[in-house]
Enzyme design. Structure first.
Site: not given
Ligand SMILES: Cc1ncc(COP(=O)(O)O)c(C=O)c1O
Lengths: 402, 143
Positions: A116, A193, A196, A219, A356
């Protein structure tokens, strides 16, 4: 676990025609969480760690009680849990505080095209500033991070490994435990990270032995505006704060100041109090159901939907073999943005775009994709409505000349 | 799905399949603006050539959904040959129409008027605007 009963906990699903398949972007929130937020705002909506009066004491107790819940949720220690604005802020905190202060041009940072933007861009920034080299793990034919390929890029210069636990586009589970073990052999730290992963599977940071790990509340049934950064105590101890202000300091003089211990030195200003309390309620909800049940349910729906999708002509599925509830696909010849308007017309919420994660979209050599993601409140009927809508969409776009 | 069908059956599909004035020129008398919609991946570049107060040419290229790509093509046909003042006026009217703002119905939008249907799909308004926004940018540059 009965998804039909669970649906009743989610006020957004009072609209019986709605099919919500975008949990990977943000989950819906159950009444139990909403109630906790209301309770905070109605009964003790005051600041934490400041007031000496009893209301503030109550708010502080509940805020810190959530920290305890989060620490148990991922098997961390209480003071290893830092509340942030979300996974993005947490991942930025790791890169800025640890990365900028520990890396030099001699070092290497391993990331992947499966990340991401919130995981890869903070390290791109660190790389640009420190001149440490950014190295990409080559993905295998399916687009997975494998231990075998990871070994090809890991070496004595590797100082940081920043990878995902579960991909938000492909839904693959990375072999993160083995990656962490190998990284530690060369003395690198690993930032995971888990945005998910946290909503769908049991995370045990002691078993993984990861150095940092991040996820978001929204999430996993929790409120927006709250996230978590886990860091190993001995690392956090030497890391400087990246935001300065109220609450994080100890003794303040004219030209210098000292900081509180972790986690507080990283939590500047008034924190997302309601968010943290709501996240605690979300964790209770998930614990009640059990991750075994949740992930089995999602996988069942995903497999069912993929099997049906593959029978429809002109449908391309990019991640058939994924282990979690995410399907990334396209209708041949139809731009995902055109397609998603059709689904919207059937009251089906799904994602279209690059999620993203432009690097994996480029890796797939497409302009964008559609994505559905299943969660505990989805049912076989949701899958059927979705499949029916895909068929109709395909026919519709063909009929108007795509 | 009626609304969607109406929208696509009109000019949109025709221009999506057979775009007019497509392809950019390497010519310094053109002003060029590139706009990306990072959330969906629409990526459009518009060029315009203004001479003696007249829009002599409009070119476009890029990738995106049918609404985005077709609107660039329709726009080029609508605006070529107009005076700069008229082109500016048409662009402003078009963008107001899309976003449900008050707009001057007496301004002749020609084929571009079909994009009025997009306001039933608020999530797609951006798709129908970016080419025109980019054109607006080229006008500002030529000022
Ligand atoms: C794999 C992953 N990492 C990071 C994020 C970032 O999360 P947030 O937008 O809640 O900061 C997301 C969310 O879209 C994600 O799916």
């Amino acid at each position: 676990m009965d998804a039909y009963l669970l649906k009743k906990d989610f006020p957004v699903l009072d609209d019986k025609t709605l099919v919500y398949l975008d949990t990977a972007a943000s989950s819906l929130k159950p009444k139990q969480v909403i109630k906790k937020l209301d309770e905070y705002y109605e009964k003790y909506s005051v600041n934490v760690h400041r007031g000496v009066y009893s209301l503030s004491y109550v708010a502080t107790q509940l805020y810190e009680e959530s920290r305890r819940k989060v620490s148990e949720f991922i098997n961390a220690d209480f003071d290893e849990i830092i509340f942030t604005r979300g996974a993005s802020s947490a991942l930025n905190l790791v890169a800025t505080s640890y990365g900028l202060n520990n890396l030099t041009s001699e070092d290497e940072i391993i990331v992947s095209e499966l990340e991401h933007h919130s995981q890869v861009l903070p390290w791109q920034n660190v790389s640009n500033i420190t001149k440490a080299k950014l190295i990409y793990v080559p993905l295998n034919k399916e687009g997975r991070i494998t231990v075998e390929n990871f070994k090809k890029v890991l070496n004595k210069k590797t100082k940081v490994v920043a990878l995902n636990y579960v991909s938000n586009v492909m839904g693959y589970v990375s072999p993160i435990k083995e990656i962490i073990r190998l990284s530690h052999e060369v003395g690198a730290v690993v930032s995971v990270d888990a945005a998910q992963a946290a909503p769908h599977m049991r995370i045990d940071v002691k078993d993984l032995d990861c150095d940092f790990l991040a996820f978001s509340g929204h999430k996993m049934l929790g409120p927006t505006g709250i996230g978590v950064m886990f860091g190993k105590k001995e690392l956090l101890k030497d890391m400087p704060p990246i935001e300065f202000g109220g609450d994080m300091n100890d003794n303040v003089n004219l030209y210098d100041a000292s900081w509180k211990d972790s986690p507080y030195k990283f939590e500047t200003g008034t924190p997302p109090i309601a968010g943290a309390i709501g996240l605690g309620a979300a964790i209770d909800y998930l614990n009640n159901l059990g991750f075994e049940n949740i992930s089995t349910h999602e996988k069942k729906l995903k497999d069912y939907a993929v099997e049906k999708l593959l029978k429809i002509e002109d449908i391309i599925v990019y991640n058939k073999t994924s282990e979690t509830g995410i399907i990334t696909f396209n209708i041949a010849g139809v731009h995902p943005h055109d397609a998603v308007t059709f689904f919207d017309g059937d009251n089906i919420c799904m994602r279209a775009g690059h999620h993203c994660a432009q690097l994996i979209i480029k890796w797939l050599e497409v302009v964008a994709t559609l994505r559905v993601s299943f969660y505990l409140y989805n049912t076989i009927e949701d899958c059927d409505k979705f499949i029916e809508s895909v068929k109709n969409a395909r026919d519709f776009f063909k009929s108007v000349g795509f | 799905m009626r609304d969607l069908e109406v929208l696509y059956r009109q000019v949109i599909m025709e221009h999506y399949k057979n775009p007019r004035n497509k392809g950019l020129l390497n010519d310094s008398t053109y002003k060029t603006i590139h706009i990306k919609n990072p959330t969906c991946g629409d990526d459009i570049t518009i060029q315009s050539k203004i001479e003696d107060g007249i829009v002599k040419d409009v070119r476009h290229d890029g990738t995106g959904c049918s609404i985005c790509c077709s609107s660039a093509s329709v726009m080029s046909e609508t605006l070529i040959g107009k005076t700069k003042t008229d082109a500016k006026n048409i662009t402003e009217t078009y963008l107001n129409m899309l976003t449900n703002k008050e707009f001057d119905e007496s301004v002749e939008l020609e084929e571009a008027v079909v994009y009025r249907g997009v306001n039933k799909f608020p999530a797609r308004i951006k798709c129908a605007s970016i080419a025109w926004k980019a054109f607006e940018g080229t006008l500002e540059e030529s000022e």
